[in-house]
Motif scaffolding. Sequence first.
Motif, PDB file in Angstrom:
ATOM      1  N   PRO A 108      49.515 -21.024  16.614  1.00 15.76           N
ATOM      2  CA  PRO A 108      50.056 -22.367  16.798  1.00 15.76           C
ATOM      3  C   PRO A 108      50.988 -22.321  17.844  1.00 15.76           C
ATOM      4  O   PRO A 108      51.919 -21.822  18.142  1.00 15.76           O
ATOM      5  N   PRO A 163      52.338 -23.593   9.566  1.00 16.55           N
ATOM      6  CA  PRO A 163      51.833 -24.143  10.901  1.00 16.55           C
ATOM      7  C   PRO A 163      50.512 -24.540  10.506  1.00 16.55           C
ATOM      8  O   PRO A 163      49.629 -23.816   9.801  1.00 16.55           O
ATOM      9  N   ASP A 168      46.697 -24.420  11.503  1.00 17.25           N
ATOM     10  CA  ASP A 168      45.881 -23.562  12.135  1.00 17.25           C
ATOM     11  C   ASP A 168      45.150 -24.393  13.160  1.00 17.25           C
ATOM     12  O   ASP A 168      44.510 -25.226  12.880  1.00 17.25           O
ATOM     13  N   PRO A 169      45.107 -23.770  14.410  1.00 17.47           N
ATOM     14  CA  PRO A 169      44.510 -24.501  15.524  1.00 17.47           C
ATOM     15  C   PRO A 169      43.003 -24.838  15.112  1.00 17.47           C
ATOM     16  O   PRO A 169      42.301 -25.716  15.545  1.00 17.47           O
ATOM     17  N   CYS A 221      47.909 -23.501   5.788  1.00 14.75           N
ATOM     18  CA  CYS A 221      47.737 -24.035   7.338  1.00 14.75           C
ATOM     19  C   CYS A 221      46.718 -25.139   7.473  1.00 14.75           C
ATOM     20  O   CYS A 221      46.224 -25.122   8.597  1.00 14.75           O
TER      21      CYS A 221
END
Length: 300
Positions: free
Chosen positions: A9, A26, A28-29, A136
């Motif tokens: 991230p 964070p 997760d993309p 996430c």
Amino acid sequence: MNGGHPALPPGLTGAPVYLDYNATTPVDPRVAEAMWPHLTDFFGNPSSSHHYSAEPRRAPAEARAQVAALVGARADEAVFTASGSEADLLALCGTALAHGCGAPFHCDAAQAVGKIPLDVEELGVDLLTVVGHKMCAPKGAAALYVRDGLRLEPVVHGGGQEHGVRAGTENVALAVALGAAGLAADDLADGAPARIAALRDELHQRLAAALPGCVRLNGPERKRLPNTLNVSIDDALGHELLAAAHGIAASTGSACHRGNHTPFDLARSLGALRLSLGRWSTADDIETTADAAIKSATER
């Protein structure tokens, strides 16, 4: 969504080592990518019956099935909420108290879902809370598992959404994000808990070796989350140690004796460090953290 190492991230790039995954994770993309179209293209109200509502109506149904599958439930047993606190409130205020006496059994599994395998049938629970930002997904995405046949009294009355127990127009983007966070199931299948537990144990061993006889494990050695190390260091206050340990971001916490709920002495309680790992934790992170914590403890 599957296969390959998850991209880092942006918020973790070039930043201090993050060991506060139990506080929040964070995004997760891959989760952000899944929810993005529902913040841009698919804006329709799921309750409408025209072209613009088709995808907003379909997507939460898929996400509901993904969330339910993560805990071994059926799709119609999952209710989306805006937080774990709201899910707990719905569970507690929507029902009345113990399982053996015929009352429902609720489990707040916010810290467990996605970190260890869970199955509501094996647990024997009637209600179970799932929280997205612990695995996430963004904050504001959560769900409550409600066993089929259990009736709840709504704590938010109105339009009858979420099986009639939580009124309000659905937040499709966050529902999709929570469903996408079900990729945690892939992590479980790929052995992520064992990898993270090994890193956790390496951190513990480094601290114990450098500070012999001074590192106290808070809680059981075996029956604990694979990502969590809670220790106290003799004659050290947790918040002071972390403040001096530049380059790491973690939390402090209170401690309890293993096997009972009697508080530790005040010094040990105030000295507790909660070092929680996650999806992007690495061996380099462990080395950096150990070095910083040891330096802080020996130079205070």
